[in-house]
Design a protein around this motif. Structure first.
Motif, PDB file in Angstrom:
ATOM      1  N   ALA A  59      20.422 -11.415  26.850  1.00 53.55           N
ATOM      2  CA  ALA A  59      20.202 -11.238  25.528  1.00 53.55           C
ATOM      3  C   ALA A  59      21.583 -10.427  24.934  1.00 53.55           C
ATOM      4  O   ALA A  59      22.071  -9.874  25.500  1.00 53.55           O
ATOM      5  N   PHE A  60      21.560 -10.700  23.671  1.00 55.35           N
ATOM      6  CA  PHE A  60      22.681 -10.207  22.649  1.00 55.35           C
ATOM      7  C   PHE A  60      21.809  -9.371  21.594  1.00 55.35           C
ATOM      8  O   PHE A  60      20.825  -9.696  20.921  1.00 55.35           O
ATOM      9  N   LEU A  61      22.313  -8.125  21.453  1.00 57.75           N
ATOM     10  CA  LEU A  61      21.873  -7.163  20.564  1.00 57.75           C
ATOM     11  C   LEU A  61      22.762  -7.093  19.424  1.00 57.75           C
ATOM     12  O   LEU A  61      24.080  -6.893  19.749  1.00 57.75           O
ATOM     13  N   VAL A  62      22.754  -7.365  18.098  1.00 57.89           N
ATOM     14  CA  VAL A  62      23.427  -7.101  17.110  1.00 57.89           C
ATOM     15  C   VAL A  62      23.138  -5.641  16.586  1.00 57.89           C
ATOM     16  O   VAL A  62      22.157  -5.020  16.097  1.00 57.89           O
ATOM     17  N   VAL A  63      24.056  -4.801  16.930  1.00 55.36           N
ATOM     18  CA  VAL A  63      24.109  -3.147  16.703  1.00 55.36           C
ATOM     19  C   VAL A  63      24.767  -2.652  15.442  1.00 55.36           C
ATOM     20  O   VAL A  63      25.881  -3.191  15.264  1.00 55.36           O
ATOM     21  N   HIS A  64      24.420  -1.481  15.204  1.00 56.75           N
ATOM     22  CA  HIS A  64      24.855  -0.694  13.975  1.00 56.75           C
ATOM     23  C   HIS A  64      24.475   0.753  13.948  1.00 56.75           C
ATOM     24  O   HIS A  64      23.691   0.875  14.636  1.00 56.75           O
ATOM     25  N   GLN A  65      25.231   1.513  13.286  1.00 54.94           N
ATOM     26  CA  GLN A  65      24.817   2.917  13.089  1.00 54.94           C
ATOM     27  C   GLN A  65      24.388   3.004  11.774  1.00 54.94           C
ATOM     28  O   GLN A  65      25.315   2.820  10.798  1.00 54.94           O
ATOM     29  N   PRO A  66      23.177   3.715  11.417  1.00 50.16           N
ATOM     30  CA  PRO A  66      22.809   3.932  10.062  1.00 50.16           C
ATOM     31  C   PRO A  66      23.925   4.743   9.329  1.00 50.16           C
ATOM     32  O   PRO A  66      24.457   5.609   9.808  1.00 50.16           O
ATOM     33  N   GLY A  67      24.080   4.209   8.327  1.00 56.31           N
ATOM     34  CA  GLY A  67      25.165   4.950   7.180  1.00 56.31           C
ATOM     35  C   GLY A  67      26.545   4.766   7.648  1.00 56.31           C
ATOM     36  O   GLY A  67      27.123   5.345   6.987  1.00 56.31           O
ATOM     37  N   SER A  68      26.953   3.808   8.430  1.00 55.51           N
ATOM     38  CA  SER A  68      28.285   3.741   8.771  1.00 55.51           C
ATOM     39  C   SER A  68      28.993   2.176   8.851  1.00 55.51           C
ATOM     40  O   SER A  68      27.933   1.431   9.195  1.00 55.51           O
ATOM     41  N   SER A  69      29.704   2.021   8.547  1.00 59.07           N
ATOM     42  CA  SER A  69      30.432   0.471   8.679  1.00 59.07           C
ATOM     43  C   SER A  69      31.165   0.332   9.880  1.00 59.07           C
ATOM     44  O   SER A  69      31.660  -0.839   9.877  1.00 59.07           O
ATOM     45  N   GLN A  70      31.063   1.413  10.674  1.00 58.11           N
ATOM     46  CA  GLN A  70      32.238   1.070  11.743  1.00 58.11           C
ATOM     47  C   GLN A  70      31.799   0.371  12.609  1.00 58.11           C
ATOM     48  O   GLN A  70      30.280   0.143  12.729  1.00 58.11           O
ATOM     49  N   ARG A  71      32.409  -0.607  13.287  1.00 60.53           N
ATOM     50  CA  ARG A  71      31.976  -1.824  14.319  1.00 60.53           C
ATOM     51  C   ARG A  71      31.978  -1.079  15.890  1.00 60.53           C
ATOM     52  O   ARG A  71      33.084  -0.457  15.971  1.00 60.53           O
ATOM     53  N   ILE A  72      30.994  -1.221  16.440  1.00 59.60           N
ATOM     54  CA  ILE A  72      31.053  -0.917  17.825  1.00 59.60           C
ATOM     55  C   ILE A  72      32.320  -1.362  18.637  1.00 59.60           C
ATOM     56  O   ILE A  72      32.658  -0.585  19.512  1.00 59.60           O
ATOM     57  N   GLN A  73      32.546  -2.428  18.280  1.00 57.99           N
ATOM     58  CA  GLN A  73      33.890  -3.047  19.048  1.00 57.99           C
ATOM     59  C   GLN A  73      35.137  -2.201  18.840  1.00 57.99           C
ATOM     60  O   GLN A  73      35.912  -1.990  19.672  1.00 57.99           O
ATOM     61  N   ASP A  74      35.282  -1.773  17.553  1.00 55.33           N
ATOM     62  CA  ASP A  74      36.296  -0.853  17.417  1.00 55.33           C
ATOM     63  C   ASP A  74      36.449   0.411  17.848  1.00 55.33           C
ATOM     64  O   ASP A  74      37.140   1.184  18.070  1.00 55.33           O
ATOM     65  N   ALA A  75      35.053   0.924  18.113  1.00 54.14           N
ATOM     66  CA  ALA A  75      34.913   2.168  18.536  1.00 54.14           C
ATOM     67  C   ALA A  75      35.121   2.483  20.212  1.00 54.14           C
ATOM     68  O   ALA A  75      35.638   3.421  20.538  1.00 54.14           O
ATOM     69  N   VAL A  76      34.507   1.220  20.853  1.00 54.72           N
ATOM     70  CA  VAL A  76      34.637   1.616  22.323  1.00 54.72           C
ATOM     71  C   VAL A  76      35.334   0.471  22.834  1.00 54.72           C
ATOM     72  O   VAL A  76      35.757   0.556  24.461  1.00 54.72           O
ATOM     73  N   GLY A  77      35.683  -0.422  22.396  1.00 50.39           N
ATOM     74  CA  GLY A  77      36.533  -1.535  23.043  1.00 50.39           C
ATOM     75  C   GLY A  77      35.204  -2.697  23.192  1.00 50.39           C
ATOM     76  O   GLY A  77      34.007  -2.539  23.314  1.00 50.39           O
TER      77      GLY A  77
ATOM     78  N   LEU B  84      32.388   3.989  31.605  1.00 51.27           N
ATOM     79  CA  LEU B  84      33.627   3.366  30.476  1.00 51.27           C
ATOM     80  C   LEU B  84      33.088   3.139  29.316  1.00 51.27           C
ATOM     81  O   LEU B  84      31.645   3.126  29.162  1.00 51.27           O
ATOM     82  N   PRO B  85      33.721   3.323  28.429  1.00 52.73           N
ATOM     83  CA  PRO B  85      33.309   3.441  26.742  1.00 52.73           C
ATOM     84  C   PRO B  85      32.338   2.420  26.433  1.00 52.73           C
ATOM     85  O   PRO B  85      31.364   2.559  25.897  1.00 52.73           O
ATOM     86  N   GLN B  86      33.102   1.024  26.937  1.00 59.36           N
ATOM     87  CA  GLN B  86      31.956   0.019  26.436  1.00 59.36           C
ATOM     88  C   GLN B  86      30.845  -0.526  27.151  1.00 59.36           C
ATOM     89  O   GLN B  86      30.079  -1.410  26.546  1.00 59.36           O
ATOM     90  N   ILE B  87      30.519   0.296  28.219  1.00 59.99           N
ATOM     91  CA  ILE B  87      29.323  -0.061  28.684  1.00 59.99           C
ATOM     92  C   ILE B  87      28.333   1.160  28.651  1.00 59.99           C
ATOM     93  O   ILE B  87      28.700   2.541  28.666  1.00 59.99           O
ATOM     94  N   GLY B  88      26.986   1.083  28.449  1.00 61.27           N
ATOM     95  CA  GLY B  88      26.083   2.056  28.201  1.00 61.27           C
ATOM     96  C   GLY B  88      24.882   1.728  28.658  1.00 61.27           C
ATOM     97  O   GLY B  88      24.585   0.709  29.319  1.00 61.27           O
ATOM     98  N   ALA B  89      23.926   2.626  28.276  1.00 59.61           N
ATOM     99  CA  ALA B  89      22.572   2.643  28.853  1.00 59.61           C
ATOM    100  C   ALA B  89      21.638   2.371  27.465  1.00 59.61           C
ATOM    101  O   ALA B  89      22.053   2.830  26.216  1.00 59.61           O
ATOM    102  N   LEU B  90      20.426   1.608  27.869  1.00 59.84           N
ATOM    103  CA  LEU B  90      19.492   1.300  26.735  1.00 59.84           C
ATOM    104  C   LEU B  90      18.480   2.364  26.708  1.00 59.84           C
ATOM    105  O   LEU B  90      18.016   2.474  27.885  1.00 59.84           O
TER     106      LEU B  90
END
Length: 229
Positions: free
Chosen positions: A104-122, A15-21
């Motif tokens: 635990a909660f992780l505050v995540v981002h992509q270097p050089g991008s302002s897109q929010r992960i929630q907007d990208a994958v739900g 599923l888009p919103q679930i992933g691996a570390l």
């Protein structure tokens, strides 16, 4: 005559919103070792996982060389690699690895991008004080396979502070995977009411998984992470 549980964790493409570390050296990912999912927030940049996934017991400190890859399967990273700028873990976990705070909660981002992960994958909603018995889908990434697994069954109360989920097939690597209720059959998005962890850091056999119960203390941790986002 008793019947064994006919359910088992089944591989699927995820599923888009679930992933691996994954381990991450700043350039490329290495092996995946835990699971996580995007949780809805005002800041749109939060991933939930188990505290033991981001804690180095040998040094007593939080890991820094990791990344979250949502929707990962079969070597594909369809939504890219997201790195944590902050990791929020309860002091009760840091002081003595209290299994009731194995979140635990992780505050995540992509270097050089302002897109929010929630907007990208739900994102899944955070479910606080959800009760103990509910039809629940659990998704996680076994460390020795390249697809996540899924199983849906009813949770039950293991203790006043722990959920239990009985479905075989959840080995190492699935820790941090979400317990989802009220899943939308079209989008796969639901309410996250637990993550594989807690008692015995999620279970000492692949047959039974646990989660810390999401009490007000977990909600407070979420609010702390949201403020940090």
């Amino acid at each position: 005559m008793t019947q064994s549980n006919p359910l088992t964790g089944t591989a699927f493409t995820g599923l888009p919103q679930i992933g691996a570390l994954f381990g991450y050296d700043g350039t490329s990912t290495s092996t995946h070792f835990c699971s996580g999912s995007v949780v809805a927030s005002n800041t749109g940049d939060l991933v939930i996982t188990a505290a033991h996934c981001v804690y180095d017991s040998s040094s007593g400190s939080l890991l820094t060389d990791l990344a979250f890859v949502p929707g990962y399967h079969d070597g594909q990273q369809p939504y890219g690699v997201w790195t944590p700028s902050q990791i929020v873990v309860a002091p009760q976990w840091l002081s003595d690895q209290d299994p009731d705070y194995d979140v635990a909660f992780l505050v995540v981002h992509q270097p050089g991008s302002s897109q929010r992960i929630q907007d990208a994958v739900g994102a899944d909603q955070l479910g606080v004080d959800p009760g103990f018995a509910a039809l629940t889908q659990v998704v996680g990434y076994p460390s020795d396979t390249e697809q996540p697994i899924t199983c849906t069954d009813y949770t039950k109360q293991f203790s006043p502070t722990q959920l239990e989920f009985d479905c075989p097939g959840y080995p190492d690597g699935t820790s941090g995977g979400p317990f989802l209720t009220d899943v939308d059959p079209q989008t796969g998005v639901g309410t996250v009411v637990g993550v594989i962890g807690g008692y015995e850091t999620g279970g000492d056999t692949p047959d039974v998984s646990y989660s810390a119960y999401f009490s007000d203390a977990i909600d407070s941790l979420f609010q702390q992470a949201e403020a940090a986002g």
